[in-house]
Design a protein around this motif. Sequence first.
Motif, short mmCIF file in Angstrom:
data_model
loop_
_atom_site.label_atom_id
_atom_site.label_comp_id
_atom_site.label_asym_id
_atom_site.label_seq_id
_atom_site.Cartn_x
_atom_site.Cartn_y
_atom_site.Cartn_z
N ILE A 118 3.80 -39.95 8.58
CA ILE A 118 2.52 -39.30 8.25
C ILE A 118 1.44 -39.73 9.23
CG2 ILE A 118 0.73 -39.05 6.50
CD1 ILE A 118 3.39 -37.67 5.86
N LEU A 119 1.40 -41.02 9.56
CA LEU A 119 0.40 -41.52 10.50
C LEU A 119 0.58 -40.89 11.88
CD1 LEU A 119 -1.93 -43.44 11.17
CD2 LEU A 119 -0.22 -45.23 11.61
N ALA A 120 1.82 -40.77 12.32
CA ALA A 120 2.09 -40.18 13.63
C ALA A 120 1.67 -38.71 13.67
CB ALA A 120 3.58 -40.31 13.96
N ALA A 126 -2.84 -44.35 20.72
CA ALA A 126 -2.56 -43.52 19.55
C ALA A 126 -1.64 -42.36 19.93
CB ALA A 126 -3.86 -43.00 18.95
N ALA A 182 2.08 -41.81 18.45
CA ALA A 182 2.41 -40.58 17.72
C ALA A 182 3.63 -39.90 18.33
CB ALA A 182 1.21 -39.63 17.74
N TYR A 217 -2.11 -30.90 10.53
CA TYR A 217 -2.57 -31.66 9.36
C TYR A 217 -1.86 -31.20 8.08
CZ TYR A 217 -6.34 -33.42 12.33
OH TYR A 217 -7.06 -34.04 13.33
N ALA A 273 1.53 -32.99 7.40
CA ALA A 273 1.42 -34.30 6.77
C ALA A 273 1.12 -34.18 5.27
CB ALA A 273 0.33 -35.12 7.46
N ASN A 310 -0.67 -37.25 11.81
CA ASN A 310 -2.14 -37.17 11.80
C ASN A 310 -2.74 -37.55 13.15
OD1 ASN A 310 -2.56 -36.28 9.15
ND2 ASN A 310 -2.37 -38.33 8.32
N LEU A 311 -2.21 -38.59 13.78
CA LEU A 311 -2.69 -38.97 15.11
C LEU A 311 -2.39 -37.87 16.12
CD1 LEU A 311 -1.71 -42.75 15.25
CD2 LEU A 311 -3.98 -41.77 14.95
N MET A 353 5.07 -43.73 5.73
CA MET A 353 3.76 -44.02 6.31
C MET A 353 3.77 -43.79 7.81
SD MET A 353 1.62 -47.58 6.49
CE MET A 353 2.63 -48.10 7.89
N SER A 354 4.81 -44.25 8.50
CA SER A 354 4.86 -44.11 9.96
C SER A 354 4.88 -42.64 10.37
CB SER A 354 6.09 -44.83 10.51
OG SER A 354 7.29 -44.21 10.09
#
Length: 264
Positions: free
Chosen positions: A245-247, A3, A7, A190, A193, A249-250, A242-243
């Motif tokens: 935002i996910l990065a 993860a 990220a 956070y 994001a 958050n991770l 999505m990529s």
Amino acid sequence: MMAKTFAISVLVFWACAVLLARVLEVHGNEIDLQHILATPSLHFWFGSDDLGRDILARVLRGAEVSFLVAIVVTLVNMLVGVSVGVLAGFYGGKVDRLLMHITDVFLAFPGILLAIAFAAVLGPGMLNLVFALCLTGWVSYARLARGQTLSLRNRQHVQAAESLGATPFRLMLRHILPLLTSLLMVEATYSLASIMIAEASLSFLGLGIQAPSASWGAMLRDGVRYMLVAPHYVLIVGLSLMSLILAINLGGDYLRDKLDVKSV
């Protein structure tokens, strides 16, 4: 570990891509009516939109807008929220009650709905979008800073500095704020994001960044109309958002564990 690697890789990729697009002066506003909704090819790596514009170029410019809005809004929210929270926690009493009552009023409204209302009243545009997103974003910082300041206010090192004649401003700046850094860094991660999603949402509704400037939210809105004939348009923009935002958050999860922050 995977993860963390994902990220960092995604964030570095988008940062480098945005910088490269800025250096090369990529705009993505060139209209090519002969290649409307073209599928991905060597000429258009990500295909083209409903006006024949290069989706890759517009995705990169949209990423720049998302980064810019998220960073500016986060900095403003942190400055306002931490100032309110530290003042409330440090002085307590009537000051604390007054500032927290104001905070509770803003907290009573759903943030995105309030942002939509103000964006609709003020009109679309970058500055109005930033202002709308700053209306309620500072609340979480204020509550976090206030709670921690209440705990730190009675620490021995703070009382010792106060007994030696340190001013309230010096106590807050030199003895309390440094101890809030870890929590604020995680909260800001956070927040980035969340703000990117809010910016895309407002642009999707037509209340954010306006044409011809590129915005992921506006691109999603335009792409939905051609989902059956050109699904690559929505998929590419959606996966890009999505990529990222996910990065983020991770990255926030990793930063929280690294700094040993129990809760935010």
